[in-house]
Design a protein around this motif. Structure first.
Motif, PDB file in Angstrom:
ATOM      1  N   LEU A  26       0.931  -1.321   0.014  1.00 28.37           N
ATOM      2  CA  LEU A  26      -0.005  -0.051  -0.062  1.00 28.37           C
ATOM      3  C   LEU A  26       0.804   1.228  -0.055  1.00 28.37           C
ATOM      4  O   LEU A  26       0.647   2.139  -0.660  1.00 28.37           O
ATOM      5  CB  LEU A  26      -0.741  -0.143   1.062  1.00 28.37           C
ATOM      6  CG  LEU A  26      -2.225  -0.854   1.129  1.00 28.37           C
ATOM      7  CD1 LEU A  26      -2.604  -1.015   2.447  1.00 28.37           C
ATOM      8  CD2 LEU A  26      -3.262  -0.274  -0.055  1.00 28.37           C
ATOM      9  N   MET A  27       1.773   1.243   0.922  1.00 27.99           N
ATOM     10  CA  MET A  27       2.910   2.492   0.783  1.00 27.99           C
ATOM     11  C   MET A  27       3.280   2.708  -0.530  1.00 27.99           C
ATOM     12  O   MET A  27       3.709   3.737  -0.992  1.00 27.99           O
ATOM     13  CB  MET A  27       3.947   2.227   1.973  1.00 27.99           C
ATOM     14  CG  MET A  27       3.334   2.500   3.360  1.00 27.99           C
ATOM     15  SD  MET A  27       4.323   2.455   4.534  1.00 27.99           S
ATOM     16  CE  MET A  27       3.374   2.384   5.878  1.00 27.99           C
ATOM     17  N   GLY A  30       1.476   4.371  -2.730  1.00 30.62           N
ATOM     18  CA  GLY A  30       1.023   5.639  -2.550  1.00 30.62           C
ATOM     19  C   GLY A  30      -0.049   5.934  -1.624  1.00 30.62           C
ATOM     20  O   GLY A  30      -0.611   7.138  -1.477  1.00 30.62           O
ATOM     21  N   HIS A  31      -0.572   4.850  -0.787  1.00 26.78           N
ATOM     22  CA  HIS A  31      -1.514   4.664   0.187  1.00 26.78           C
ATOM     23  C   HIS A  31      -0.803   4.595   1.515  1.00 26.78           C
ATOM     24  O   HIS A  31      -1.091   3.843   2.358  1.00 26.78           O
ATOM     25  CB  HIS A  31      -2.742   3.874   0.022  1.00 26.78           C
ATOM     26  CG  HIS A  31      -3.311   3.810  -1.475  1.00 26.78           C
ATOM     27  ND1 HIS A  31      -4.198   4.896  -1.625  1.00 26.78           N
ATOM     28  CD2 HIS A  31      -3.225   3.237  -2.599  1.00 26.78           C
ATOM     29  CE1 HIS A  31      -4.544   4.870  -3.003  1.00 26.78           C
ATOM     30  NE2 HIS A  31      -3.862   3.817  -3.629  1.00 26.78           N
ATOM     31  N   LYS A  32      -0.226   5.510   1.958  1.00 26.37           N
ATOM     32  CA  LYS A  32       0.680   5.430   3.302  1.00 26.37           C
ATOM     33  C   LYS A  32      -0.278   5.496   4.359  1.00 26.37           C
ATOM     34  O   LYS A  32       0.023   4.671   5.513  1.00 26.37           O
ATOM     35  CB  LYS A  32       1.736   6.634   3.507  1.00 26.37           C
ATOM     36  CG  LYS A  32       2.777   6.587   2.494  1.00 26.37           C
ATOM     37  CD  LYS A  32       3.907   7.651   2.729  1.00 26.37           C
ATOM     38  CE  LYS A  32       4.842   7.304   1.686  1.00 26.37           C
ATOM     39  NZ  LYS A  32       6.036   8.247   1.731  1.00 26.37           N
ATOM     40  N   GLY A  33      -1.171   6.233   4.528  1.00 24.85           N
ATOM     41  CA  GLY A  33      -2.194   6.244   5.686  1.00 24.85           C
ATOM     42  C   GLY A  33      -2.974   5.005   5.821  1.00 24.85           C
ATOM     43  O   GLY A  33      -2.920   4.881   7.001  1.00 24.85           O
ATOM     44  N   ILE A  34      -3.523   4.347   4.630  1.00 21.17           N
ATOM     45  CA  ILE A  34      -3.903   3.108   4.893  1.00 21.17           C
ATOM     46  C   ILE A  34      -3.017   2.047   5.485  1.00 21.17           C
ATOM     47  O   ILE A  34      -3.329   1.386   6.172  1.00 21.17           O
ATOM     48  CB  ILE A  34      -4.623   2.492   3.413  1.00 21.17           C
ATOM     49  CG1 ILE A  34      -5.797   3.489   3.418  1.00 21.17           C
ATOM     50  CG2 ILE A  34      -5.130   1.220   3.813  1.00 21.17           C
ATOM     51  CD1 ILE A  34      -6.280   3.337   1.953  1.00 21.17           C
ATOM     52  N   GLY A  35      -1.978   2.010   5.017  1.00 23.54           N
ATOM     53  CA  GLY A  35      -0.669   0.904   5.452  1.00 23.54           C
ATOM     54  C   GLY A  35      -0.436   1.292   6.978  1.00 23.54           C
ATOM     55  O   GLY A  35      -0.191   0.296   7.626  1.00 23.54           O
ATOM     56  N   GLU A  94      -2.661  11.366   9.037  1.00 26.21           N
ATOM     57  CA  GLU A  94      -1.823  10.570   8.299  1.00 26.21           C
ATOM     58  C   GLU A  94      -1.950   9.207   8.625  1.00 26.21           C
ATOM     59  O   GLU A  94      -1.496   8.229   7.775  1.00 26.21           O
ATOM     60  CB  GLU A  94      -0.281  10.980   8.604  1.00 26.21           C
ATOM     61  CG  GLU A  94       0.131  10.500  10.255  1.00 26.21           C
ATOM     62  CD  GLU A  94       1.653  10.925  10.355  1.00 26.21           C
ATOM     63  OE1 GLU A  94       2.317  10.255  10.919  1.00 26.21           O
ATOM     64  OE2 GLU A  94       1.856  12.475  10.239  1.00 26.21           O
ATOM     65  N   ASP A  96      -5.019   6.101   8.173  1.00 33.91           N
ATOM     66  CA  ASP A  96      -6.229   6.264   7.684  1.00 33.91           C
ATOM     67  C   ASP A  96      -7.315   5.293   8.822  1.00 33.91           C
ATOM     68  O   ASP A  96      -6.779   4.289   9.188  1.00 33.91           O
ATOM     69  CB  ASP A  96      -6.023   5.483   6.523  1.00 33.91           C
ATOM     70  CG  ASP A  96      -7.503   5.344   5.678  1.00 33.91           C
ATOM     71  OD1 ASP A  96      -7.954   6.531   5.266  1.00 33.91           O
ATOM     72  OD2 ASP A  96      -8.222   4.421   5.572  1.00 33.91           O
ATOM     73  N   GLY A  99      -8.191   1.804   7.357  1.00 33.09           N
ATOM     74  CA  GLY A  99      -6.993   0.811   7.435  1.00 33.09           C
ATOM     75  C   GLY A  99      -7.012   0.351   8.954  1.00 33.09           C
ATOM     76  O   GLY A  99      -6.622  -0.718   9.300  1.00 33.09           O
TER      77      GLY A  99
END
Length: 122
Positions: A26-27, A30-35, A94, A96, A99
């Motif tokens: 995920l990171m 580009g989905h750092k917040g979910i990761g 930051e 999610d 997540g």
């Protein structure tokens, strides 16, 4: 008690491993917040599962009134524990929320997945 610890180790290890691998993917996507939320929620899910296993023998060896009090205390502590990643996700942008909630259920997902796998295996 050894069987409980083996079960905890198996499911918690799987949950953390899958969570960390999914967070890395995920990171990188580009989905750092979910990761971050996934790993945070899974960490608290693991703590919750360990707390359940450790509290069970304490409740089984007591008289009825004490068992009720320990059970109530255990449930309240576990609710607070599981609420923590949700509160952190709501407070800090930051991390999610989705997540974190998915992470909270990661150990249960591993248990359910293992049961489904075992039913198809036999």
């Amino acid at each position: 008690m050894e069987a409980v610890r083996q079960t905890q180790k198996r499911y918690c290890t799987r949950a953390m491993t899958i969570s960390i691998l999914a967070a890395l993917v995920l990171m990188l996507a580009g989905h750092k917040g979910i990761g971050k939320g996934l790993v945070l929620g899974t960490l608290f899910s693991v703590f919750n599962f360990i707390l359940m296993g450790e509290a069970l023998p304490l409740r089984l060896q007591r008289e009825r009134g004490m068992t009720f009090a320990l059970t109530l205390l255990s449930v309240c502590l576990r609710y607070i524990l599981l609420a923590t990643p949700v509160i952190v996700a709501l407070k800090w942008g930051e991390i999610d929320l989705v997540g974190a909630v998915l992470g909270i259920f990661m150990v249960q997902i591993m248990i359910l997945g293992d049961q489904i796998y075992q039913s198809f295996k036999h």
